[in-house]
Each structure stands twice: as C-alpha cells, then as structure tokens.
Design an enzyme around this catalytic site. Structure first.
Site, PDB file in Angstrom:
ATOM      1  N   ASN A  42       0.854  -1.184   0.000  1.00 12.86           N
ATOM      2  CA  ASN A  42       0.000   0.000   0.000  1.00 12.86           C
ATOM      3  C   ASN A  42       0.892   1.237   0.000  1.00 12.86           C
ATOM      4  O   ASN A  42       1.198   1.799   1.045  1.00 12.86           O
ATOM      5  CB  ASN A  42      -0.929  -0.037   1.221  1.00 12.86           C
ATOM      6  CG  ASN A  42      -1.835   1.170   1.280  1.00 12.86           C
ATOM      7  OD1 ASN A  42      -1.814   2.018   0.382  1.00 12.86           O
ATOM      8  ND2 ASN A  42      -2.620   1.264   2.331  1.00 12.86           N
ATOM      9  N   CYS A  63      -1.830   5.187   0.153  1.00 12.55           N
ATOM     10  CA  CYS A  63      -2.890   5.638   1.069  1.00 12.55           C
ATOM     11  C   CYS A  63      -2.879   7.157   1.153  1.00 12.55           C
ATOM     12  O   CYS A  63      -1.852   7.751   1.511  1.00 12.55           O
ATOM     13  CB  CYS A  63      -2.707   5.046   2.458  1.00 12.55           C
ATOM     14  SG  CYS A  63      -3.979   5.644   3.598  1.00 12.55           S
TER      15      CYS A  63
HETATM   16  C1  LIG Z   1     -13.078   2.527   4.864  1.00  8.20           C
HETATM   17  C2  LIG Z   1     -12.009   2.197   3.876  1.00  8.20           C
HETATM   18  C3  LIG Z   1     -10.775   1.770   4.330  1.00  8.20           C
HETATM   19  C4  LIG Z   1      -9.758   1.471   3.429  1.00  8.20           C
HETATM   20  N1  LIG Z   1      -8.560   1.019   3.897  1.00  8.20           N
HETATM   21  C5  LIG Z   1      -7.583   0.679   3.022  1.00  8.20           C
HETATM   22  C6  LIG Z   1      -6.351   0.125   3.479  1.00  8.20           C
HETATM   23  O1  LIG Z   1      -6.148  -0.090   4.680  1.00  8.20           O
HETATM   24  N2  LIG Z   1      -5.392  -0.163   2.547  1.00  8.20           N
HETATM   25  C7  LIG Z   1      -5.601   0.040   1.201  1.00  8.20           C
HETATM   26  O2  LIG Z   1      -4.711  -0.226   0.385  1.00  8.20           O
HETATM   27  N3  LIG Z   1      -6.781   0.517   0.737  1.00  8.20           N
HETATM   28  C8  LIG Z   1      -7.756   0.835   1.616  1.00  8.20           C
HETATM   29  N4  LIG Z   1      -8.951   1.314   1.135  1.00  8.20           N
HETATM   30  C9  LIG Z   1      -9.138   1.473  -0.324  1.00  8.20           C
HETATM   31  C10 LIG Z   1      -9.869   0.284  -0.950  1.00  8.20           C
HETATM   32  O3  LIG Z   1      -9.173  -0.936  -0.744  1.00  8.20           O
HETATM   33  C11 LIG Z   1     -10.077   0.505  -2.465  1.00  8.20           C
HETATM   34  O4  LIG Z   1      -8.825   0.627  -3.097  1.00  8.20           O
HETATM   35  C12 LIG Z   1     -10.880   1.769  -2.761  1.00  8.20           C
HETATM   36  O5  LIG Z   1     -11.873   1.975  -1.780  1.00  8.20           O
HETATM   37  C13 LIG Z   1     -11.541   1.724  -4.147  1.00  8.20           C
HETATM   38  O6  LIG Z   1     -12.435   0.645  -4.272  1.00  8.20           O
HETATM   39  P1  LIG Z   1     -14.027   0.756  -3.925  1.00  8.20           P
HETATM   40  O7  LIG Z   1     -14.540   1.975  -4.611  1.00  8.20           O
HETATM   41  O8  LIG Z   1     -14.627  -0.522  -4.422  1.00  8.20           O
HETATM   42  O9  LIG Z   1     -14.123   0.872  -2.430  1.00  8.20           O
HETATM   43  C14 LIG Z   1      -9.995   1.612   2.034  1.00  8.20           C
HETATM   44  C15 LIG Z   1     -11.242   2.036   1.574  1.00  8.20           C
HETATM   45  C16 LIG Z   1     -12.251   2.331   2.476  1.00  8.20           C
HETATM   46  C17 LIG Z   1     -13.596   2.770   1.953  1.00  8.20           C
END
Ligand SMILES: Cc1cc2nc3c(=O)[nH]c(=O)nc-3n(C[C@H](O)[C@H](O)[C@H](O)COP(=O)(O)O)c2cc1C
Length: 302
Positions: free
Chosen positions: A128, A131
């Site tokens: 990651n 972030c």
């Molecule tokens: C509440 C929340 C926490 C997240 N935590 C992480 C994380 O710890 N590490 C990471 O690489 N991405 C994290 N993400 C990003 C998601 O893994 C993903 O890349 C991003 O939300 C886009 O996909 P989506 O639109 O289907 O959620 C998080 C997303 C959300 C909504």
C-alpha cells in the site's frame, strides 16, 4: 455449462477473479456468521503495519453523492498482533490471503514482508504505497523511483507474490506502474481512493477531522476503469482492478478493460456477500454470452 473462473496473480491462484478490497472487509472474522471465506477468490485484509497504529481521530468517514470519504489512517494492531490474533481465523479457510502493507520507509515495508514470509502469514503481499490519509504513504506511489525503491526492498526479502497498489492521485499512472513492474512487482492493483474533502455548511466545518479523505464507491468507477485500461496497455503483469465495483456488470467492465481480477471494496459496507455474488454473476455473464473462460474477457475492449 461449466465456466472457468480461475485466474493467476503471479504464482497465486484465485478460484474466482474476485477478492475483497483492503480496509473494507476487516480481517475476515468480522463477518464470521455471514461469509464463508473459502468462496472468495482471495481475502485481502486491512492494512498491517510494523507497529500498532491508532489511526486518525473521528470523524473518519462520511457519505458523499455516490461514494464514501474515509480517513481511517491505517488503524491496525501491528504485524505481531496480526500473526497472533488475526491469522488463525483466516487460516481455517481454504482461501489465499493477501496482506496489505503500508510503511513509512522501504525498511518498514521490508520488515513486515519478512515477518509475513517467516510466519506463513500471507499468500501475497499488497504494497500500500498509495494511502491518501497518512503522511509517508501516498508519497511512494507518486514517483516512479520511489515506487521502485519500495518494491525492490520487499522483493529482496520475500518470494511471495508482490502486488503494488497504485494511486489515482497522479498526473500519469503509467510510468509508476512500469517502475513497479521493472522493480519486480508480480501484479499491480488499482486504484486506491481519490483524495477529496467534504464540508458541513450547517456547522461550517470539515466533515472529517483529518480535513481530507479518500473517495471510494461508484463515484470513482470511471477514473478506476481508465487507470486499469491505461496500465493494462503499459505492463505485462496482471492487474487487480477496483474502484466503485458494486455488481457483476461493473466487474465485467474492469475485466474487459484489462484487469485479470477485481476487488469488491465499498460495496462490502452494503453487502458483505458482494465478492461471492459478483463472482457468481461473472459466471452467469460468461454462460449467457457463450464464453467458457473468464480469460476470454480480459482486455477484450481495446
Ligand atoms: C473505509 C475504507 C478503508 C480502506 N482502507 C484501506 C487500506 O487499509 N489499505 C488500502 O490499500 N486501501 C484501503 N482502502 C481502499 C480500498 O481498498 C479501495 O482501493 C478503494 O476503496 C476503491 O475501491 P471501492 O470503490 O470498491 O471501495 C480503504 C477504503 C475504504 C472505503
């Protein structure tokens, strides 16, 4: 008619092309009475850092039109807590585990990767480097040489497949993806959240204590699809696509754009069974359209 849904991400075999998106599915045990993890293509767990992190102060999430802003700030119990407390539950299931690893230096990434390798704590490592909610997090995915530095540091300490998770918050994602591939990444995942903010007009404050957050959900799907398409034209390693995937049709669009697998993220907050239902829906789509193998879809739109 049986259709083949199995895909490979480096040396990792996924029974279906659908994993969970890191941070949206905890460490698997949160849905213990609801989701049989062995039906997932893979389970990608919440970010796990070298030391325990408390994350950002609340409020850390808010809804927006067709999406969610979050600024969790990588809250987790640290790598040793993961190995002792989280891994035993996950290992009860016949499912590959992808551990999402952030870090504040290449050495941090390598440390956690080494511990995961020694302990059998992961079947693949997702770096990651993207972030948006912490300092020293986003930085690595904004410049090709920094991306390469982290990938190379981790490659030196593990034989596990390495997935570099990239940020959409850049001018051009392609050189960054290429740098990750050249440094030894076995796959690329994209996209992490899109940086944004929300303001409360009634209280005249930011809605998030962190002021900024990462936008996810349907609002970002067009951004994610374009990033997948562009990166698929640039690298030869497989791509795990994510960003606003809510159903099987969305997932098929990502496969057509060039993703080999997809992740269900924000949708898990609405339906924790989404990753399983999306895989079933991809199988239906293949059957209804006369295909026998998911590979027939991958990159079919040029
Ligand atoms: C509440 C929340 C926490 C997240 N935590 C992480 C994380 O710890 N590490 C990471 O690489 N991405 C994290 N993400 C990003 C998601 O893994 C993903 O890349 C991003 O939300 C886009 O996909 P989506 O639109 O289907 O959620 C998080 C997303 C959300 C909504």
């Amino acid at each position: 008619m049986a259709v083949n849904l199995e895909v490979k991400i480096g040396s990792l075999t996924m029974r279906t092309p659908v994993t969970t998106g890191s941070g949206t599915f905890g460490f698997g045990s949160e849905t213990k009475d609801l989701v049989d993890l062995s039906k997932l293509g893979a389970v990608c767990v919440k970010a796990t850092t070298r030391e325990r992190r408390l994350g950002n102060p609340p409020a850390r999430m808010c809804e927006t039109a067709s999406g969610v802003l979050n600024a969790i700030g990588l809250q987790n119990g640290g790598i040793e807590n993961y190995i002792l407390e989280k891994l035993p539950y996950l290992r009860q299931f016949d499912v590959p585990i992808i551990v999402n690893v952030p870090g504040e230096s290449p050495d941090d990434f390598a440390y956690v990767a080494r511990r995961l390798t020694e302990s059998g704590g992961a079947d693949a490592i997702e770096l990651n480097i993207s972030c948006p909610n912490v300092s020293h997090g986003l930085d690595y995915a904004t410049q090709p040489h920094l991306t390469a530095e982290v990938v190379a540091a981790v490659k030196a300490v593990t034989d596990l497949p390495i997935i570099a998770k990239l940020s959409p918050n850049v001018t051009d994602i392609r050189p960054i993806a290429k740098a990750a591939e050249d440094a030894g990444a076995d796959a690329i995942s994209l996209i992490n959240t899109v940086i944004g903010t929300a303001i409360d007009a009634r209280k005249r404050t930011f809605k998030l204590a962190n002021k900024t957050g990462g936008l996810s959900g349907p609002a970002i799907k067009p951004i994610a699809l374009l990033a997948v398409y562009r990166v698929a034209q640039t690298v030869n390693v497989p791509i795990i696509g994510m960003g606003g995937i809510m159903n099987a049709t969305d997932a098929v669009e990502f496969l057509l754009a060039g993703a080999t697998a997809v992740a269900a993220g924000t949708v898990n907050f609405v339906n924790p069974l989404a990753a399983i239902e999306i895989a079933d829906g991809i199988a239906d789509y293949l059957e209804k359209n006369g295909f026998t193998d998911v590979h027939e879809l991958i990159g079919a739109v040029q």
